[in-house]
Design a protein around this motif. Structure first.
Motif, PDB file in Angstrom:
ATOM      1  N   ASP A 272       0.902  -1.108   0.134  1.00 11.83           N
ATOM      2  CA  ASP A 272       0.166   0.037   0.262  1.00 11.83           C
ATOM      3  C   ASP A 272       1.044   1.246   0.095  1.00 11.83           C
ATOM      4  O   ASP A 272       0.392   2.451  -0.428  1.00 11.83           O
ATOM      5  CB  ASP A 272      -1.063   0.043   1.244  1.00 11.83           C
ATOM      6  N   THR A 276      -1.419   3.070  -5.661  1.00 12.66           N
ATOM      7  CA  THR A 276      -2.407   3.667  -5.682  1.00 12.66           C
ATOM      8  C   THR A 276      -3.895   2.958  -6.171  1.00 12.66           C
ATOM      9  O   THR A 276      -3.645   2.000  -6.996  1.00 12.66           O
ATOM     10  CB  THR A 276      -2.581   5.271  -6.591  1.00 12.66           C
ATOM     11  N   LYS A 285      -5.264  -1.563  -8.029  1.00 21.08           N
ATOM     12  CA  LYS A 285      -4.113  -1.332  -7.053  1.00 21.08           C
ATOM     13  C   LYS A 285      -3.047  -1.012  -8.412  1.00 21.08           C
ATOM     14  O   LYS A 285      -2.271  -1.898  -8.975  1.00 21.08           O
ATOM     15  CB  LYS A 285      -3.464  -2.376  -6.145  1.00 21.08           C
ATOM     16  N   ASP A 288       1.875   3.125  -9.789  1.00 28.35           N
ATOM     17  CA  ASP A 288       2.028   4.582 -10.147  1.00 28.35           C
ATOM     18  C   ASP A 288       3.487   4.812  -9.996  1.00 28.35           C
ATOM     19  O   ASP A 288       3.938   5.855 -11.029  1.00 28.35           O
ATOM     20  CB  ASP A 288       1.271   5.463  -9.289  1.00 28.35           C
TER      21      ASP A 288
END
Length: 462
Positions: A272, A276, A285, A288
């Motif tokens: 996490d 993003t 998920k 990025d």
């Protein structure tokens, strides 16, 4: 509006729009610390050479250091009417120390001044980027150390080729970064040459000591030709070339991470902290960080192209076009730095390799076919003959929905009598990888040696 630095040859003033167009203070303020350092060295040289008094030099240096403190404290914020950082510093210096401030520019032009500033800046930035490369390499080594015997499919043409050690794969990027580190070191040496004292283009009539100021600034040599000294930007182009290669290497790794994170591959799981979500698809998920690094690569390559095109038509010596070198250089430096930092974080805490999925992946294809041919060649069968035989068995196995490990010994011996029960051990993924023990290969013994060498490299050259 304050009087400009040029002489009384001009009677009128610049059109307000041209003032804005001409000004570089909005971006060359980045050079202020280097401008102050270079100016202090120049003042000391002037006193050393008897051109100004020691007392005057001390006043100049004290004034420059006061400006440095004002800038760091947010009290010195020159506007567009100052045109550039050099004029802004000179004007503020004169306000602080009086007419002696006007002596600072003796035996110096803004042409050799900016050339000095930009070299001091880039020398410093190269050192910082090399340190970031080392941190990136350390992360690669740490990750590789955890995965020497973790297998991953190796690809050519983005098709499964041969299984390899995951550590071996990661250490390929270590080697790319090592070349980047070495390349920047070479460029640093060519950057670390002083143009100070070249004047506008032809040197100066004052009895200056260029070696003295160069030594104060830590330069390793002097430009031997004043025309070249004020107009050379080879070092900046070389840096942008090296920066582009760094970004290409990071982009290649980014592309692999993007593929590995996809459901089709599922070789990694993104944490996490470095991924993003989607604004509309709750299951997503997104990688990025890797995508941004891949995207930012284009802008750095573009800066290299920009500076090459900028330089290609410039006659000697200095031309105002060279004002356009700074934004490209500044942005490339910052982009490389943030991308190295982001990629280092991504590798260290942003992804987890799915080892069970990787083990499954290397066991579900024909990437051990070359090892079957090698097996036969080791038993005296000419390799090309073995290669053709294995090609046929792969074709047959595909038609039957089998893998090579599923063939019976009778089926193997029907292909060639040289096959025996040891063929099964020879084509297991672990053995396939372990057997490639040639220097620089993916064999576990070689990978451990490569890891040891990488760690030694970081210790010795760090």
């Amino acid at each position: 509006m304050a009087k400009k630095t040029w002489s009384d040859r001009f009677e009128g003033s610049l059109h307000p729009a041209i003032v804005l167009f001409n000004a570089s203070i909005g971006f060359d303020i980045e050079l202020i610390e280097y401008d102050l350092t270079g100016s202090a060295a120049h003042a000391k040289m002037l006193a050393h050479s008897g051109i100004i008094s020691v007392t005057e030099a001390e006043q100049l240096v004290a004034g420059l250091e006061q400006i440095r403190q004002e800038y760091r404290q947010g009290q010195f914020n020159p506007g567009v009417d100052q045109e550039d950082v050099h004029f802004a510093v000179e004007r503020r210096l004169t306000e602080l120390v009086g007419d002696v401030g006007k002596k600072l520019h003796t035996a110096r032009s803004r042409n050799d001044q900016v050339g000095t500033d930009i070299r001091l800046y880039l020398r410093d930035q190269i050192d910082q980027i090399r340190a970031s490369l080392r941190a990136f390499q350390e992360t690669l080594v740490a990750l590789a150390s955890e995965h020497v015997e973790t297998l991953i499919p190796g690809y050519t043409h983005l098709q499964r080729a041969q299984p390899i050690s995951l550590a071996h794969h990661l250490l390929a990027y270590f080697q790319m970064a090592q070349r980047d580190w070495e390349r920047l070191g070479e460029i640093r040496a060519r950057t670390n040459i002083s143009p100070l004292g070249s004047g506008a283009l032809a040197g100066t009539t004052f009895p200056i000591d260029r070696h003295f100021s160069a030594n104060l600034l830590g330069f390793e040599g002097l430009y031997a030709n004043s025309l070249d000294g004020v107009s050379d930007r080879d070092f900046a182009i070389e840096f942008l070339g090296a920066a582009s290669l760094i970004m290409v290497h990071l982009s290649r790794l980014s592309e692999e991470i993007i593929l590995w994170a996809s459901q089709e591959f599922s070789f990694i799981r993104l944490t996490d902290s470095c991924a993003t979500g989607s604004s509309i698809m709750p299951q997503k998920k997104n990688p990025d960080v890797a995508e941004l690094v891949r995207g930012k690569t284009g802008r750095v390559i573009g800066h290299l192209q920009s500076l090459l095109v900028l330089m290609k038509g410039l006659p000697l010596a200095y031309n105002k076009d060279l004002q356009e070198d700074k934004e490209a250089l500044f942005d490339a430096v910052k982009t490389v730095q943030v991308c190295l930092e982001a990629m280092t974080i991504l590798l260290s805490e942003g992804l987890v390799f799915q080892t069970e999925r990787l083990a499954q992946a290397v066991a579900e294809d024909f990437s051990n076919a070359t090892d079957v041919a090698d097996y036969l060649a080791a038993k005296g069968v000419p390799f090309r003959e073995a290669y053709n035989l294995v090609g046929k068995v792969v074709k047959t196995s595909l038609a039957q929905g089998k893998l090579l490990k599923d063939l019976t010994l009778a089926e193997w011996q029907a292909l060639h009598p040289a096959f025996d029960t040891d063929i099964y051990a020879a084509i297991t993924p672990q053995q396939v990888v372990a057997a490639r023990n040639s220097y620089g290969g993916t064999g576990f013994e070689q990978v451990r040696q490569a890891l040891a060498q990488a760690k030694l490299c970081l210790e010795v050259e760090g």
